[in-house]
Write an enzyme that holds these catalytic residues in place. Structure first.
Site, PDB file in Angstrom:
ATOM      1  N   SER A 214      37.274  54.042  21.438  1.00 13.15           N
ATOM      2  CA  SER A 214      38.148  55.199  21.287  1.00 13.15           C
ATOM      3  C   SER A 214      39.589  54.700  21.238  1.00 13.15           C
ATOM      4  CB  SER A 214      37.949  56.137  22.482  1.00 13.15           C
ATOM      5  OG  SER A 214      38.845  57.219  22.414  1.00 13.15           O
TER       6      SER A 214
ATOM      7  N   LEU B  47      39.218  58.055  16.566  1.00 13.04           N
ATOM      8  CA  LEU B  47      40.683  58.168  16.609  1.00 13.04           C
ATOM      9  C   LEU B  47      41.059  59.442  17.338  1.00 13.04           C
ATOM     10  CD1 LEU B  47      41.616  57.296  12.892  1.00 13.04           C
ATOM     11  CD2 LEU B  47      41.454  55.738  14.864  1.00 13.04           C
TER      12      LEU B  47
ATOM     13  N   ASN C  64      40.805  66.685  21.794  1.00 10.25           N
ATOM     14  CA  ASN C  64      41.045  67.103  23.183  1.00 10.25           C
ATOM     15  C   ASN C  64      41.749  68.463  23.275  1.00 10.25           C
ATOM     16  OD1 ASN C  64      41.264  63.740  23.654  1.00 10.25           O
ATOM     17  ND2 ASN C  64      40.049  64.901  25.116  1.00 10.25           N
TER      18      ASN C  64
ATOM     19  N   GLU D  42      35.602  66.099  17.321  1.00  9.58           N
ATOM     20  CA  GLU D  42      35.293  66.408  18.715  1.00  9.58           C
ATOM     21  C   GLU D  42      36.331  67.353  19.301  1.00  9.58           C
ATOM     22  OE1 GLU D  42      34.878  62.744  20.863  1.00  9.58           O
ATOM     23  OE2 GLU D  42      34.941  63.692  22.831  1.00  9.58           O
TER      24      GLU D  42
ATOM     25  N   LYS E 261      28.953  63.685  29.124  1.00  7.94           N
ATOM     26  CA  LYS E 261      29.698  62.899  30.114  1.00  7.94           C
ATOM     27  C   LYS E 261      29.207  63.317  31.493  1.00  7.94           C
ATOM     28  CE  LYS E 261      34.177  62.263  27.877  1.00  7.94           C
ATOM     29  NZ  LYS E 261      35.494  62.883  27.712  1.00  7.94           N
TER      30      LYS E 261
HETATM   31  O1  SMG Z   1      36.132  55.449  28.208  1.00  7.49           O
HETATM   32  O2  SMG Z   1      36.374  54.567  26.232  1.00  7.49           O
HETATM   33  C1  SMG Z   1      36.620  55.435  27.060  1.00  7.49           C
HETATM   34  C2  SMG Z   1      37.546  56.550  26.670  1.00  7.49           C
HETATM   35  C3  SMG Z   1      36.885  57.502  25.747  1.00  7.49           C
HETATM   36  O3  SMG Z   1      38.333  58.880  24.474  1.00  7.49           O
HETATM   37  C4  SMG Z   1      37.713  58.740  25.497  1.00  7.49           C
HETATM   38  N1  SMG Z   1      37.689  59.695  26.452  1.00  7.49           N
HETATM   39  O4  SMG Z   1      38.093  63.102  25.502  1.00  7.49           O
HETATM   40  O5  SMG Z   1      36.538  61.747  25.073  1.00  7.49           O
HETATM   41  C5  SMG Z   1      37.625  61.979  25.593  1.00  7.49           C
HETATM   42  C6  SMG Z   1      38.417  60.931  26.335  1.00  7.49           C
HETATM   43  C7  SMG Z   1      38.752  61.427  27.706  1.00  7.49           C
HETATM   44  C8  SMG Z   1      39.453  60.441  28.581  1.00  7.49           C
HETATM   45  S1  SMG Z   1      41.067  60.187  28.153  1.00  7.49           S
HETATM   46  C9  SMG Z   1      41.755  59.275  29.400  1.00  7.49           C
HETATM   47 MG    MG Z   2      36.631  63.820  24.037  1.00  8.56          MG
END
Ligand code: SMG
Ligand code: MG
Length: 366
Positions: A134, A161, A189, A212, A261
């Site tokens: 990510s 991304l 997000n 996402e 998650k």
């Molecule tokens: O653990 O590689 C990782 C981060 C993956 O992008 C990631 N997580 O919304 O999916 C998401 C974000 C949330 C955490 S941001 C600090």
């Molecule tokens: Mg996410």
């Protein structure tokens, strides 16, 4: 099993690369590592809450307070199991990340005592799983392309991304032009709103695996509207807080892919139940990440070995996150990571590394 002591240890690990999302920037991981000392042995867990409530309503100091005041007092007696844990804490509404940390520590203790791996306990079977990386928001497109180039060199075959208004079509175009074959997806997000459907349809030009969580957690209807409006599959992350919400989202047609998650869902056992529901409904799932230490990532690899996890997870190699993790490093090979198969989470915690990263320790008794 009897819980004798619960150790709450805060550690601080600087990130190899600062991680910027639409809700803030992280330069270090302030993590809460949990050790459950039981009459059957010790088990390890980790809380995925961040230092501020920007991803979801939880944050790490709050989670620690909930564990201290409301969860640990419910865990007395000789008959505690990871299964029963969920019934014991059912009267505490919400706080899934606080609960998931304790569930994992109890699962690890009971599985280590029984000589069973978390992978087998959850119903996983694969020895290796496909993983991705990510990539945060950067100041310039050139910086982004450089960062992605490094990850492609490291063997990643799937890149996510982070996007937000003002940083979406152009960064995706820049990466897609340079790597026409790369498996690419985006994560917003919750940064968009109902007025952005036409703009987001512009992403259809880039052959993405998925988009996402473009809209707020509680806005399933706008996700459905987008799913009907664009060709790119819509995936939910923040919205997927329970089995019931997952069933509702699928029934509505708000998503065709689900990010699982364990922290957001309240544990690994409820995560496996969501996997089963999605699999029965023909909805692909993948394992999300919260910049976990090796403890949480070992457990996430076990989860990601279940058969319905058909897309690569946000479970990168240790080098993407930390210079010195609290477990032996995970190393990506051919875009995959090995699933730990030893008892419990299947990795040992490095006591020296843990001590070196520790900022505070608190010991609680039920
Ligand atoms: O653990 O590689 C990782 C981060 C993956 O992008 C990631 N997580 O919304 O999916 C998401 C974000 C949330 C955490 S941001 C600090
Ligand atoms: Mg996410």
């Amino acid at each position: 099993m009897r819980l004798e002591e619960l150790e709450l240890r805060r550690i601080s690990l600087p990130l190899v690369t600062p991680f910027r999302t639409s809700f803030g920037t992280q330069v270090e991981r302030d993590a809460l590592v949990v050790a459950a000392r039981t009459d059957a042995g010790v088990g390890w867990g980790e809380c995925t809450a961040l230092t501020w409530p920007g991803y979801s309503s939880e944050w790490i100091d709050g989670a620690q307070e909930v564990i201290r005041r409301f969860l640990v007092p419910l865990l007395g007696g000789d008959d505690l199991t990871a299964d029963r844990f969920h019934r014991r804490v059912a009267g505490v509404v919400g706080h899934p990340m606080a609960k998931a940390a304790l569930e994992l520590a109890l699962l690890d203790a009971e599985l280590r005592a029984g000589g069973t791996s978390l992978r087998d306990r959850l119903g996983g079977s694969r020895d290796r799983v496909e993983v991705g990386v990510s990539v945060g928001i950067t100041d310039t497109l050139a910086e982004l392309v450089d960062l992605v180039a490094g990850y492609v060199d490291d063997g990643y075959t799937r890149v996510k991304l982070k996007i937000e208004p003002g940083w979406d079509l152009e960064p995706v175009r820049a990466v897609r032009e340079r790597w026409p074959e790369l498996r690419l997806q985006v994560d917003a997000n919750t940064a968009y709103g109902p007025g952005d459907l036409d703009h987001l349809a512009g992403l259809d030009a880039f052959d993405l695996l998925l988009i996402e969580q473009p809209f707020p957690e509680d806005d399933l209807l706008t996700h459905r509207a987008l799913a009907r409006h664009i060709a790119t599959p819509v995936c939910l992350d923040e919205s997927i807080t329970s089995l019931a919400v997952t069933a509702t989202a699928i029934e509505l047609g708000a998503c065709s892919v689900v990010n699982i998650k364990p922290g957001r869902i309240g544990g690994y056992l409820p995560s496996a139940a969501i996997h089963d529901l999605c699999r029965a409904a023909g909805v692909a799932v993948w394992c999300g990440g919260m910049l976990e230490t090796g403890i949480g990532r070992a457990a996430n690899l076990a989860l990601a070995s279940l058969p319905g996890f058909t897309l690569p997870g946000d479970i990168s190699g240790t080098a993407r996150y930390y210079h010195h993790d609290v477990t032996a490093p995970f190393v990506v090979e051919g875009g995959t990571l090995p699933v730990p198969t030893g008892p419990g989470i299947g990795v040992d915690v490095d006591a020296e590394a843990l001590a070196a990263a520790t900022t505070s320790v608190e010991v609680l008794r039920p």
